[in-house]
Enzyme design. Sequence first.
Site, PDB file in Angstrom:
ATOM      1  N   PRO A   1      37.930  31.381  50.873  1.00  0.00           N
ATOM      2  CA  PRO A   1      37.873  30.046  51.463  1.00  0.00           C
ATOM      3  C   PRO A   1      36.596  29.882  52.289  1.00  0.00           C
ATOM      4  CG  PRO A   1      40.033  31.056  51.807  1.00  0.00           C
ATOM      5  CD  PRO A   1      39.121  32.123  51.279  1.00  0.00           C
ATOM      6  N   GLU A   2      35.852  28.813  52.009  1.00  0.00           N
ATOM      7  CA  GLU A   2      34.655  28.513  52.783  1.00  0.00           C
ATOM      8  C   GLU A   2      34.989  27.387  53.761  1.00  0.00           C
ATOM      9  OE1 GLU A   2      31.144  28.281  50.288  1.00  0.00           O
ATOM     10  OE2 GLU A   2      32.024  29.666  48.840  1.00  0.00           O
TER      11      GLU A   2
ATOM     12  N   LYS B   1      34.169  29.396  59.477  1.00  0.00           N
ATOM     13  CA  LYS B   1      35.288  29.754  58.601  1.00  0.00           C
ATOM     14  C   LYS B   1      36.509  30.259  59.371  1.00  0.00           C
ATOM     15  CE  LYS B   1      32.012  31.360  55.073  1.00  0.00           C
ATOM     16  NZ  LYS B   1      31.648  32.506  54.207  1.00  0.00           N
TER      17      LYS B   1
ATOM     18  N   ARG C   1      25.404  39.430  45.437  1.00  0.00           N
ATOM     19  CA  ARG C   1      26.335  38.332  45.204  1.00  0.00           C
ATOM     20  C   ARG C   1      25.998  37.614  43.910  1.00  0.00           C
ATOM     21  NH1 ARG C   1      28.804  36.856  50.023  1.00  0.00           N
ATOM     22  NH2 ARG C   1      30.261  35.764  48.641  1.00  0.00           N
TER      23      ARG C   1
END
Length: 273
Positions: A2-3, A58, A262
């Site tokens: 979740p961002e 966040k 990433r």
Amino acid sequence: MPELPEVETVRRGLEHLIVGKKIVSVEVRVPKMVKTGVEDFQLDILGQTFESIGRRGKYLLLNLNRQTIISHLRMEGKYLLFEDEVPDNKHFHLFFGLDGGSTLVYQDVRKFGTFELLPKSQVEAYFVQKKIGPEPNAKDFKLKPFEEGLAKSHKVIKTLLLDQHLVAGLGNIYVDEVLWAAKVDPERLASQLKKSEIKRIHDETIRILQLAIEKGGSTIRSYKNSLGEDGSMQDCLQVYGKTDQPCARCATPIEKIKVGGRGTHFCPSCQKQ
């Protein structure tokens, strides 16, 4: 993971569901998740009421009468509210019994989520110590400090945007989206960006994250909000998860590479250095 938009959507859901509710029981099944000590956590929050639900980057801020629970969802964390009996589930790890008979449950498949209980007076210092940057909105996210931070960095722009120091809340999905919208190669050195490119990154960060909040976040893999609903921002994504699909601007196939370990989606034509 979740961002910021997903966490903000959870915040809004929890605000609707639990503000004003008193904690009448607490059960923690995975003690390591509570970084400030599970025994004090369970004793101290008992009898307190959820006064408000905040967010910083966040992080969720569950504000009680006397203290604040800082909750980080990490990769897979989510909250569920059960009005009656809570079903058995090996991924349910924290249980907040509320007055009226409902139960707020924290679910986390990977057990990476964390909880910290702090006096309200220490919350601001907590985020200063972590060097969390400004919120990505027009009021807090100013162009000049952003320019200055980029000029001092030796990192590539994608890695720098992910580290939360210059602007809070960006993760892998939205960094890819912002850099595509700004037409900037994710492997460009931050210190070598032109002022026009920096302004585009700044403006697109604000625009895209606000749009994502309006859409309730992106449902990628396991994310749902605190009402169990999918977000719809995934329908607006231009580059993330679109490997080999044509770029919406120039029709060049989207590529996926590794940047700082990433997975990174970009257009090799209109984002070229």
